[in-house]
Design an enzyme around this catalytic site. Structure first.
Site, short mmCIF file in Angstrom:
data_model
loop_
_atom_site.label_atom_id
_atom_site.label_comp_id
_atom_site.label_asym_id
_atom_site.label_seq_id
_atom_site.Cartn_x
_atom_site.Cartn_y
_atom_site.Cartn_z
N ASP A 1 14.97 -38.72 14.90
CA ASP A 1 15.23 -40.12 15.29
C ASP A 1 16.19 -40.82 14.33
O ASP A 1 15.93 -41.94 13.87
CB ASP A 1 13.91 -40.91 15.38
CG ASP A 1 13.07 -40.50 16.57
OD1 ASP A 1 13.42 -39.54 17.26
OD2 ASP A 1 12.04 -41.14 16.80
N ASP B 1 15.75 -35.44 18.78
CA ASP B 1 16.03 -36.72 19.45
C ASP B 1 16.81 -37.66 18.54
O ASP B 1 16.53 -38.86 18.47
CB ASP B 1 14.71 -37.40 19.88
CG ASP B 1 13.85 -36.52 20.75
OD1 ASP B 1 14.41 -35.69 21.50
OD2 ASP B 1 12.61 -36.64 20.69
#
Length: 366
Positions: A178, A199
């Site tokens: 992230d 991600d």
């Protein structure tokens, strides 16, 4: 007054410095001595900038050095300018497990950000922004080890909900899980490096990344037997929003240790959301991610895109969201990772870059 985003981005990058009467200049140095308008922390300089209510641009020049801080840019028309990615480094090591108290909504992922942008018309350039939480050591711990942090998201940059017309130029944004969270309005990252693994570019904002390097980093844990070790993007774009995450004329690279065919271009993130009839994955978050004219190394998987679990209405993580039902596309990919197998993605409405710019630049917000 509304200003076209295109003109703002161009002026931030290319305009000559405004006359002294039209702007405020502050400095950040590791040691200020007797220098006027000088601060030893970025947080201190940003607080001084907030006290300037003139509406003029405030330019904060950050000198060489390592600044272990966790600042938020709240003032519109702020420039944060470092001496270069190899000389000016902003870093912090917050992790989602322990960062809920930093976020107004008590959400650890957003709270973990090293730098948060929560303002309109912001330029950040010439620096490294890093979340240096030791993700690799934590990832390497066995599941069930009491030392292991389960919520290991560690954001480097959050483009918060109040952000709009933000430009990152010639920066390095570094993390693992992230790294870059886009949940505001419009932002551009150009001539930069973004690095991470799980991600690492995600959220529901409108984000254009161009002429940059998008580098996948290795995992600390073995991922043998898993179809994907990492995911470049995880968009949660609302289905009514025309633009999500667009990566244009950029290079998808990898660190040593990232295997061939182990990385997905993205997966659809449907955030768990509270509705009148319960708490479950947002069905309207039909994520959009588009890669245009990008060079891809051999770490990119032939399927390109992956599924992602979300919260079902019974509270379990059993709702599976497929790339075939998302807004994912590639246009003219090249390089050893560009060969793609057709997995049946139905969406065929991907915009060319001129249309992306037009949609972003002309969009008006109330």
């Amino acid at each position: 007054m509304r200003t076209a985003f295109a003109a703002v981005a161009l002026s931030l990058l290319c305009a000559a410095p405004a006359p002294a009467s039209a702007q405020t200049n502050l400095k950040v140095r590791t040691s200020c001595a007797a220098q006027p308008r000088c601060y030893t922390t970025i947080v201190g300089a940003l607080e001084a900038a907030e006290a300037d209510t003139s509406g003029r641009w405030v330019t904060i020049e950050v000198g060489a050095g390592n600044f272990r801080e966790k600042p938020t840019i709240r003032r519109a028309r702020t420039r944060l300018i470092g001496r270069g990615v190899g000389r000016t480094r902003l870093h912090f090591d917050a992790v989602a497990e322990h960062s809920a108290h930093y976020d107004r909504g008590r959400w650890g992922t957003a709270g973990s950000a090293t730098l948060t942008v929560a303002a309109d018309e912001v330029l950040v350039s010439g620096m490294t922004i890093e979340n240096d939480f030791d993700y690799l050591a934590n990832d390497a711990l066995a599941d069930g080890d009491p030392r292991k942090i389960s919520n290991s998201q560690a954001v480097a940059v959050t483009l918060d909900t109040a952000s709009d017309r933000v430009l990152f130029d010639r920066v390095a944004i570094l993390g693992y899980q992230d790294t870059l969270f886009t949940r505001g309005k419009r932002a551009i990252v150009r001539n930069s490096l973004i690095a991470g693994n799980v991600d690492f570019i995600f959220g529901n904002g409108m984000l254009l990344i161009e002429h940059s390097e998008v580098r996948t980093r290795r995992r600390g844990a073995a991922t043998d037997g898993e179809p994907f070790a990492s995911f470049v993007t995880a968009p949660s774009t609302n289905q009514q929003q025309p633009i999500g995450i667009v990566i244009y004329r950029s290079r998808l690279t990898r660190e040593r240790g990232v295997a061939d065919g182990s990385v997905a271009l993205g997966r659809p993130w449907h955030p768990t959301t509270v509705f009148p009839d319960g708490r479950y994955a947002d069905p309207a978050a039909v994520g959009q991610a588009v890669f245009i004219d990008c060079h891809m190394d051999a770490h990119i998987h032939r399927d390109g895109w992956a599924s992602m679990p979300g919260t079902a209405r019974d509270g379990t993580k059993t709702a599976i969201f497929r790339p075939q039902d998302s807004r994912f596309a590639e246009i003219r990919s090249r390089g050893p990772g560009a060969r793609r197998r057709d997995i049946g993605i139905a969406w065929q409405a991907a915009l060319e870059i001129a249309e992306v710019r037009k949609a972003m630049f002309e969009l008006k917000f109330k």
